[in-house]
Design a protein around this motif. Structure first.
Motif, mmCIF file in Angstrom:
data_model
loop_
_atom_site.group_PDB
_atom_site.id
_atom_site.type_symbol
_atom_site.label_atom_id
_atom_site.label_comp_id
_atom_site.label_asym_id
_atom_site.label_seq_id
_atom_site.Cartn_x
_atom_site.Cartn_y
_atom_site.Cartn_z
ATOM 1 N N CYS A 244 45.714 66.937 3.128
ATOM 2 C CA CYS A 244 44.766 66.877 2.827
ATOM 3 C C CYS A 244 43.849 66.557 4.791
ATOM 4 N N GLU A 245 43.153 67.619 4.167
ATOM 5 C CA GLU A 245 42.439 67.585 5.871
ATOM 6 C C GLU A 245 40.676 68.738 6.256
ATOM 7 N N ARG A 246 40.256 68.737 7.180
ATOM 8 C CA ARG A 246 39.286 69.039 7.407
ATOM 9 C C ARG A 246 39.601 70.614 7.069
ATOM 10 N N LEU A 275 43.804 66.963 12.128
ATOM 11 C CA LEU A 275 43.454 67.109 13.094
ATOM 12 C C LEU A 275 41.789 65.922 12.691
ATOM 13 N N THR A 276 41.446 65.770 11.368
ATOM 14 C CA THR A 276 40.918 64.293 11.578
ATOM 15 C C THR A 276 41.492 63.213 10.839
ATOM 16 N N ARG A 277 40.662 61.906 11.235
ATOM 17 C CA ARG A 277 41.378 60.939 10.350
ATOM 18 C C ARG A 277 40.935 60.674 8.528
ATOM 19 N N THR A 278 41.628 60.130 7.713
ATOM 20 C CA THR A 278 41.367 59.757 6.754
ATOM 21 C C THR A 278 41.780 59.161 6.271
ATOM 22 N N ALA A 279 41.355 57.820 6.224
ATOM 23 C CA ALA A 279 41.239 56.658 5.353
ATOM 24 C C ALA A 279 43.267 56.514 4.923
#
Ligand SMILES: [Zn+2]
Length: 434
Positions: A244-246, A275-279
Motif C-alpha cells: 500500500c503505497e504511492r 514512502l508516505t503515511r497511510t492511516a
C-alpha cells in the motif's frame, strides 16, 4: 536423530514469558548463565542451568542408559563460550527472484532516480522478466540458496513472499517454488502471496483491472485447500500481503485485496508507510498479523499499534541499503507499547541481505534499539508476526527445537560484530525429528 543435550552455554537466552514482548518486557531475554537444553523428537524437553538440567530424572536416565548401552546415545554439544538462543524468525522476505539488481545498485550510487534506473533496464521490471523467464525449478534453486544463507546466519523460520511474477501463472510458479524449496530445507517456511506488489506494466493504464484479477482469480486459487501424501493438507499461501503505497496500490485498492483474502480464509499483512503515511486504522477490520516498514507514522498510528495485536515489523536493512538517513521510529513504537519485530526484507532491489545479525546491528546503531530489544524483536516477536509463537521464538519445554549457536560469550556481541558471521550452527526441529 536421538536426544541431544546442549550444555554450558555462557548465556542461554530463553525468551520465556509473555508474547509478544512490548515496552520494557522487550529487554527481558530470560537469560540463564551456564545454560543447558535437552532436545527430544524435535522438541525442547528441558531448559535451565546445566547443573539442574543434567539432574532431571529423564536426562539422568538417558545419560546412564546411554552409558549402559540400553537406550540411544545422547549427543552432547558443549556450548562453553557460546551464546545459545532461539533461531531467528525472519518474518518478511522476498526470495523468489532470478538475478541481483546490479544496475539499480550502481545507478542509485551515481544519484539516478527510479525512472532513470527503469530506463536503464533496472528496477522491478527486470525482476519480473527474470521470474517470468525462469522455470519453477530454477526459482526453487534460488529460494533454496537464500534459505541456506539465512540458516547460516542463525535463522530457522522464514516468511517468504511471491511478488515478482505478477501474472496468475507466474505468481503461482513463485509460490510453488517456495513450496519446493521449503520441502528441501530443514527450517520452517511460512508462504505469503504478494500478487499486489506493484501494478505490472501490462495493467499500467488500468490498475483496477489488475486488482480485480488478484481478488477474483489469484486469491481464490491460492486459498484452495490441497493435499499431498507427504505433508497432508496445505494452501499455497497462508497470508496475503499488499504494498500500500504511492506508485503501488491505494488504500482503497489494498482494502479490496485484503477483504478478498479474509473472505477466502487467508490471513493478512501489509507493506505500509514506507514512502508516505497511510492511516493504519483503515486496515483494522482485517486484523493484519503485521504492518511492515512504518517509516511514516503519526501519533494516531502509534496509539493504534500500542493496543492492537498487530505486530509492527521494521526493516532497517532497506534504509541502510538505500543510503537513507531516516529510519523507522523504533524508539517511539517500543516506548508506546507496540510489539516490534525486525526482519531482513531480503529482496533484490532494496535489501539483498539474508543476515538477521546485520539487521540487529543496524537496529541498534540507527534506530537506537538496545541489543536485548533487537533480539526479542528478531525471535519471539517475529514468531508473533507469523502467528507461530506457540511453537517458535523462545526456548521453552514443548516448543520446537529451533536453536542458533553463536561464537560469543555475551548476547550483545551478536549485533556488535557486524559484517562477519559469528553464527556457528543452527539446529532445527526437522533435523532433530528426522
Ligand atoms: Zn517487503
Amino acid at each position: 536423530m536421538g536426544p541431544t543435550l546442549l550444555t554450558h552455554a555462557s548465556q542461554l537466552l530463553t525468551l520465556r514469558g509473555p508474547a509478544p514482548r512490548r515496552g520494557t518486557s522487550m529487554r527481558d531475554l530470560g537469560i540463564v548463565p551456564d545454560g543447558a537444553v535437552l532436545i527430544q523428537d524435535g522438541k525442547i524437553a528441558a531448559v535451565g542451568p546445566t547443573a539442574e538440567v543434567t539432574q532431571v530424572p529423564q536426562v539422568r536416565a538417558l545419560l546412564s542408559g546411554a552409558n549402559l548401552g540400553t537406550s540411544p546415545s545422547v549427543e552432547e554439544i558443549d556450548c562453553t563460550n557460546r551464546v545459545v538462543l532461539p533461531g531467528f524468525v525472519d518474518s518478511h522476505t522476498h526470495p523468489v527472484f532470478a538475478r541481483p539488481r546490479l544496475i539499480d545498485f550502481e545507478k542509485r550510487i551515481a544519484g539516478a532516480h527510479y525512472e532513470e534506473i527503469a530506463a536503464a533496464g533496472g528496477g522491478i521490471r527486470s525482476s519480473l522478466r527474470g521470474v517470468r523467464e525462469s522455470s519453477v525449478h530454477q526459482l526453487a534453486t534460488a529460494v533454496m540458496r537464500a534459505f541456506h544463507e539465512m540458516a547460516a546466519h542463525g535463522t530457522t523460520t522464514v516468511e517468504a513472499k511471491s511478488g515478482y511474477g505478477l501474472t496468475y501463472e507466474h505468481e503461482i510458479h513463485s509460490l510453488e517454488a517456495i513450496r519446493l524449496a521449503a520441502a528441501q530445507w530443514d527450517g520452517t517456511v511460512v508462504p505469503t502471496f504478494l500478487g499486489a506488489h506493484v501494478v505490472p506494466p501490462e495493467y499500467r493504464d488500468n490498475p483496477d483491472e489488475y486488482v480485480q484479477t488478484v481478488c477474483d482469480r489469484m486469491i481464490p486459487y491460492v486459498a484452495e485447500e490441497r493435499t499431498d501424501g507427504a505433508s497432508g493438507n496445505y494452501k499455497l499461501a497462508r497470508y496475503v500481503d499488499v504494498f500500500c503505497e504511492r506508485g503501488a496500490f491505494s488504500a482503497e485498492q489494498s482494502r479490496r485485496i485484503l477483504h478478498a483474502a479474509v473472505v477466502h480464509g487467508l490471513k493478512t499483512r501489509i507493506h505500509v508507510g514506507q514512502l508516505t503515511r497511510t492511516a493504519l486504522e483503515l486496515f483494522a477490520e482485517f486484523h493484519p498479523a503485521s504492518v511492515d516498514h512504518l517509516d511514516h507514522l503519526n501519533e494516531a498510528d502509534i496509539a493504534w499499534l500500542a493496543t492492537a495485536d498487530t505486530v509492527a515489523t521494521l526493516l532497517p536493512a532497506a534504509n541502510y541499503f538505500l543510503g537513507l538517513s531516516a529510519f523507522p521510529p523504533a524508539r517511539r513504537l517500543i516506548d508506546s507499547g507496540a510489539s516490534v519485530a525486525l526482519a531482513t526484507d531480503y529482496n533484490p532491489g532494496t535489501a539483498p541481505t539474508a543476515s538477521m545479525p546485520f539487521v540487529l546491528s543496524v537496529a541498534c546503531t540507527h534506530m537506537k534499539m538496545s541489543p536485548a530489544e533487537a533480539i526479542a524483536a528478531a525471535t519471539i516477536n517475529g514468531a508473533c508476526a507469523l502467528d507461530v509463537q506457540h511453537r517458535k521464538g523462545s526456548l521453552e519445554p514443548g516448543k520446537d527445537a529451533d536453536i542458533a549457536i553463536f561464537d560469543a560469550q555475551d548476547y550483545r556481541e551478536i549485533p556488535y560484530w557486524f559484517g562477519v558471521n559469528r553464527c556457528l550452527r543452527t539446529i532445527t526441529q526437522r533435523q532433530m525429528a528426522g
